[in-house]
Motif scaffolding. Sequence first.
Motif, PDB file in Angstrom:
ATOM      1  N   ALA A  72      25.572  40.127  28.243  1.00 42.88           N
ATOM      2  CA  ALA A  72      25.973  39.967  29.642  1.00 42.88           C
ATOM      3  C   ALA A  72      24.859  39.336  30.471  1.00 42.88           C
ATOM      4  O   ALA A  72      25.124  38.513  31.364  1.00 42.88           O
ATOM      5  N   ARG A  73      23.601  39.684  30.188  1.00 45.50           N
ATOM      6  CA  ARG A  73      22.480  39.085  30.923  1.00 45.50           C
ATOM      7  C   ARG A  73      22.397  37.583  30.673  1.00 45.50           C
ATOM      8  O   ARG A  73      22.159  36.789  31.577  1.00 45.50           O
ATOM      9  N   PHE A  90      33.682  44.110  26.028  1.00 43.85           N
ATOM     10  CA  PHE A  90      33.701  45.274  26.906  1.00 43.85           C
ATOM     11  C   PHE A  90      32.506  45.264  27.859  1.00 43.85           C
ATOM     12  O   PHE A  90      32.544  45.912  28.906  1.00 43.85           O
ATOM     13  N   ASP A  91      31.433  44.536  27.469  1.00 46.83           N
ATOM     14  CA  ASP A  91      30.237  44.488  28.307  1.00 46.83           C
ATOM     15  C   ASP A  91      30.511  43.881  29.678  1.00 46.83           C
ATOM     16  O   ASP A  91      29.699  44.027  30.594  1.00 46.83           O
ATOM     17  N   LEU A  92      31.643  43.203  29.828  1.00 47.43           N
ATOM     18  CA  LEU A  92      31.928  42.457  31.054  1.00 47.43           C
ATOM     19  C   LEU A  92      32.822  43.220  32.019  1.00 47.43           C
ATOM     20  O   LEU A  92      33.167  42.698  33.079  1.00 47.43           O
ATOM     21  N   PHE A  93      33.195  44.453  31.677  1.00 47.04           N
ATOM     22  CA  PHE A  93      34.182  45.176  32.478  1.00 47.04           C
ATOM     23  C   PHE A  93      33.589  46.419  33.116  1.00 47.04           C
ATOM     24  O   PHE A  93      32.740  47.097  32.537  1.00 47.04           O
ATOM     25  N   ALA A  94      34.073  46.699  34.331  1.00 52.97           N
ATOM     26  CA  ALA A  94      33.723  47.920  35.045  1.00 52.97           C
ATOM     27  C   ALA A  94      34.999  48.705  35.306  1.00 52.97           C
ATOM     28  O   ALA A  94      36.091  48.132  35.319  1.00 52.97           O
ATOM     29  N   GLY A 128      28.713  34.239  37.227  1.00 53.65           N
ATOM     30  CA  GLY A 128      27.346  34.714  37.389  1.00 53.65           C
ATOM     31  C   GLY A 128      27.231  35.751  38.485  1.00 53.65           C
ATOM     32  O   GLY A 128      26.572  36.786  38.319  1.00 53.65           O
ATOM     33  N   ASP A 129      27.879  35.477  39.631  1.00 55.05           N
ATOM     34  CA  ASP A 129      27.840  36.437  40.739  1.00 55.05           C
ATOM     35  C   ASP A 129      28.481  37.759  40.339  1.00 55.05           C
ATOM     36  O   ASP A 129      27.975  38.838  40.680  1.00 55.05           O
ATOM     37  N   TYR A 130      29.620  37.677  39.633  1.00 57.62           N
ATOM     38  CA  TYR A 130      30.283  38.910  39.203  1.00 57.62           C
ATOM     39  C   TYR A 130      29.378  39.727  38.297  1.00 57.62           C
ATOM     40  O   TYR A 130      29.248  40.949  38.475  1.00 57.62           O
ATOM     41  N   GLY A 160      26.547  41.358  40.044  1.00 55.72           N
ATOM     42  CA  GLY A 160      27.051  42.540  40.751  1.00 55.72           C
ATOM     43  C   GLY A 160      27.284  43.695  39.806  1.00 55.72           C
ATOM     44  O   GLY A 160      27.019  44.858  40.143  1.00 55.72           O
ATOM     45  N   LEU A 161      27.790  43.377  38.611  1.00 53.67           N
ATOM     46  CA  LEU A 161      27.989  44.416  37.602  1.00 53.67           C
ATOM     47  C   LEU A 161      26.657  45.046  37.222  1.00 53.67           C
ATOM     48  O   LEU A 161      26.572  46.252  36.958  1.00 53.67           O
ATOM     49  N   GLY A 162      25.595  44.210  37.208  1.00 52.14           N
ATOM     50  CA  GLY A 162      24.264  44.734  36.904  1.00 52.14           C
ATOM     51  C   GLY A 162      23.772  45.738  37.924  1.00 52.14           C
ATOM     52  O   GLY A 162      22.885  46.550  37.624  1.00 52.14           O
ATOM     53  N   GLY A 163      24.333  45.697  39.138  1.00 46.93           N
ATOM     54  CA  GLY A 163      23.974  46.697  40.131  1.00 46.93           C
ATOM     55  C   GLY A 163      24.635  48.035  39.887  1.00 46.93           C
ATOM     56  O   GLY A 163      24.221  49.055  40.460  1.00 46.93           O
ATOM     57  N   LEU A 164      25.667  48.050  39.040  1.00 47.12           N
ATOM     58  CA  LEU A 164      26.373  49.295  38.722  1.00 47.12           C
ATOM     59  C   LEU A 164      25.865  49.942  37.447  1.00 47.12           C
ATOM     60  O   LEU A 164      25.890  51.165  37.308  1.00 47.12           O
TER      61      LEU A 164
END
Length: 341
Positions: free
Chosen positions: A111-112, A61-65, A95-97, A100-104
């Motif tokens: 995930a890191r 779930f850590d990978l979903f927005a 990695g890019d995705y 980007g998720l880290g910006g949300l």
Amino acid sequence: MLRIHFTEQDLALTRVAPAADMSAELSLSLHLLATGRPESRLGQWREQLARRWKPRSAMLFDLFAPTDLPEFLTVRRDGRDTAEATADGVGHGGGDYLRGLGGLRRLTPFARDLASGERRSRLLLGDLTAEYQSAAITPYWERIDAAVAAEHRHRTRQLATAGLDEVLSTLHPAARWHHPVLSLPRADHCLTELHLAGRGLVLQPAVFASGGLLVIAGFDDPAGQPVLVYPVPPDRPLLTDDGTAPPPALTALLGRTRAAALAALAARGPLSTTDLATALAVAPATASQHATILADAGLTTKQRRGGTVVHHLTLLGEVLLNGGVEDAAENASRLLVGGGE
């Protein structure tokens, strides 16, 4: 709003996928769970999954927005097994995705590590994905694939009788087709203009996209054909029963599909192979195979009516359904001794 621009070449190359896509169903089902998106047609699937899955699967779930899915999980174009393909797939835009998720939101350590390309986290992702697939998707794959195949047949007939314009305008309740542009809603409400540029489009029906979610994958690959994942329409049966569930002990004895076939025959009366396949949400050939096994065991009989085979429940089949497996032998003996009274 998503606006997809077609050329005449794109229209000629656009097609509906004939079979379900494992990666798309896996990713969409995870998104459903991660976001808590309600879907009444999948309630039984949720209940069964809660008893079957490994709790560590929740790390996925850590990978979903709420408004986005990781494309490296959504559409996999190679035939390797899930663990290997997923572990390697992170390197293709993953990695890019994740950054980007880290910006949300704040990324979890898992995930890191994935975003930084850490090898152990990639291998763990592969293992987690394979475990989740075996619990959440594989047991239902026959039904999933049958639902998608039925949608493909429907769209093929629609294409033959009304043309591609009708197919594109009815993909989704909110879809708007004004030649040569297909407009679709976006959860993030942003406006995006996408040009197919002669690549065409794959329209991929998906069971776990059953809702307002539309997924687009592969538009950034100039050499590949983009994929639009859209929901199987709400009037199609999914992964739920119709209130005629067989006893659990009978399912354990016969298997889910054959036990469900007995229950369907008991609830609806004699059924043709096609109707039985519809009731079970499987392909007609699969329904025929199961019906043959049941008939060989004396639980059903077959009757040919012209070019149609009709399946009937036998007395022994009724005994198994009504008394359950534990009482079946005793009940059958009593019926035989008593001359069937």
